[in-house]
Write a protein that holds these residues in place. Structure first.
Motif, mmCIF file in Angstrom:
data_model
loop_
_atom_site.group_PDB
_atom_site.id
_atom_site.type_symbol
_atom_site.label_atom_id
_atom_site.label_comp_id
_atom_site.label_asym_id
_atom_site.label_seq_id
_atom_site.Cartn_x
_atom_site.Cartn_y
_atom_site.Cartn_z
ATOM 1 N N GLU A 58 0.854 -1.190 0.000
ATOM 2 C CA GLU A 58 0.000 0.000 0.000
ATOM 3 C C GLU A 58 0.888 1.239 0.000
ATOM 4 O OE1 GLU A 58 -2.949 0.329 3.136
ATOM 5 O OE2 GLU A 58 -3.699 2.231 2.316
ATOM 6 N N ASN A 118 -4.518 4.963 -2.137
ATOM 7 C CA ASN A 118 -5.765 5.469 -1.553
ATOM 8 C C ASN A 118 -6.287 6.643 -2.373
ATOM 9 O OD1 ASN A 118 -5.961 4.025 1.223
ATOM 10 N ND2 ASN A 118 -3.823 4.680 1.058
ATOM 11 N N GLU A 147 -7.641 2.012 -3.642
ATOM 12 C CA GLU A 147 -8.382 1.791 -2.394
ATOM 13 C C GLU A 147 -9.351 2.941 -2.207
ATOM 14 O OE1 GLU A 147 -6.056 0.981 1.079
ATOM 15 O OE2 GLU A 147 -4.958 -0.657 0.122
ATOM 16 N N ASP A 177 -11.653 -0.135 1.291
ATOM 17 C CA ASP A 177 -10.843 0.090 2.486
ATOM 18 C C ASP A 177 -11.733 0.264 3.719
ATOM 19 O OD1 ASP A 177 -8.549 0.566 3.938
ATOM 20 O OD2 ASP A 177 -7.977 2.382 2.856
ATOM 21 N N LYS A 198 -11.041 -4.833 2.502
ATOM 22 C CA LYS A 198 -10.042 -4.754 3.565
ATOM 23 C C LYS A 198 -10.761 -4.677 4.908
ATOM 24 C CE LYS A 198 -6.011 -2.665 2.940
ATOM 25 N NZ LYS A 198 -4.967 -1.629 2.628
HETATM 26 MG MG MG Z 1 -5.840 2.276 2.558
#
Ligand code: MG
Ligand code: C2E
Ligand code: MG
Ligand code: MG
Length: 279
Positions: A58, A118, A147, A177, A198
């Motif tokens: 990530e 993200n 994400e 996420d 996630k």
């Molecule tokens: Mg994340």
């Protein structure tokens, strides 16, 4: 909060509020400058599969300011969203990630690793977002994972879904996420081109001692299985949590137990070294 009555009748702000306002204003101009000068950097945190093998990472934005020191993303991302900087900052992070993916292209192990970036709701809502992502990710679309949180669906779900579909058609994948902490309806899960859920750290923490956390993790794993989605547990901090998750059937993990977010050079060195070791 204006005070009324008492001795402070004439004070418009209390000192704490004024101090917070001054800090925020100064922080905002420092952030604006950092984004203008493209000084936002990224750390990478390993995502691992069974047997601790690194299967991806990530990308986490980092900002170090001379005056404010290291400001956590939990503080500067919401600030960037509030003051119109997230679009540019977000593009910079995506660009850093895609540059890494291209740099790894011809490497044996790194060349196969996806990076998860993200993306805020505000970014998804921009005109032309999908086209810009595709331009930045040209050639590495299949190793880019975005994400997003359930919050992207609050304002303009149809527009967001179309944007996701356009990107998915080019091989970009999506991971939901902080799953379980939002309040969107589960019905959306069927309409979004997702490939992963996630499990939020809230359900992972102390999972070996917390029956409710374990029940939620098992439920998310079952949901992922029935929808054909991978499920990754985030925020795994110790062996006990890892074992409880593995016991529940989880096969993808991320957390301090497997590695902290680190500078890209350090992450790359670690992956190359592990790849060079006899199995
Ligand atoms: Mg994340
Ligand atoms: P997130 O996407 O849920 O990222 C996971 C956060 O958990 C990261 O915090 C990571 O450093 C932290 N973490 C990882 N393993 C552990 C662990 O074992 N224990 C604990 N306690 N924490 C762990 P970080 O880097 O501070 O980022 C916070 C949030 O800021 C992220 O949460 C994400 O929502 C946001 N963020 C970070 N970078 C970006 C970015 O480039 N764009 C956008 N839009 N948001 C970002
Ligand atoms: Mg998360
Ligand atoms: Mg989070």
């Amino acid at each position: 909060r204006a005070k009324s009555g008492g001795r402070n009748r004439y004070a418009l702000f209390d000192p704490d509020m004024l101090a917070a306002l001054v800090r925020r204003t100064a922080l905002e101009s420092a952030l604006r400058k950092a984004v203008d000068e493209a000084r936002i950097t990224c750390h990478l945190q390993a995502q691992v599969g069974a047997a601790g093998r690194v299967v991806g990472a990530e990308v986490l934005a980092r900002w170090h300011d001379e005056a404010f020191g290291t400001v956590p993303p939990g503080e500067f991302i919401p600030l960037a969203e509030a003051c119109g900087l997230i679009e540019t900052l977000g593009d910079q992070v995506l660009s850093l990630a895609c540059d890494r993916l291209r740099a790894w292209e011809n490497e044996p192990v790194l060349g196969r690793l996806p990076l998860s970036v993200n993306v805020s709701a505000r970014q998804f809502e921009q005109e032309g977002f999908a086209a810009r992502v595709l331009a930045l990710a040209a050639g590495v679309e299949a190793r880019l994972v975005i994400e997003l949180t359930e919050s992207v669906l609050i304002d303009e779900p149809q527009r967001v879904i179309e944007c996701m579909q356009a990107l998915a058609a080019h091989g970009v994948r999506f991971s939901l996420d902080d799953f379980g902490t939002g309040y969107s309806s589960l019905a959306y899960l069927k309409r979004l081109p997702l490939s992963e859920l996630k499990i939020d750290q809230a359900f992972v923490r102390d999972i070996h001692r917390d029956g409710n956390g374990a029940a939620i993790a098992r439920t998310v794993l079952a949901l992922g299985e029935s929808l054909g989605l991978a499920v990754l547990a985030e925020g795994v901090e110790n062996a006990e949590e890892y074992h409880a998750l593995a016991q529940a059937g989880c096969t993808l993990f991320q957390g301090y137990w497997f590695g902290r977010p680190e500078a890209p050079d350090a992450f790359e060195a670690r992956v190359r070294e592990a790849a060079a070791m006899p199995a």
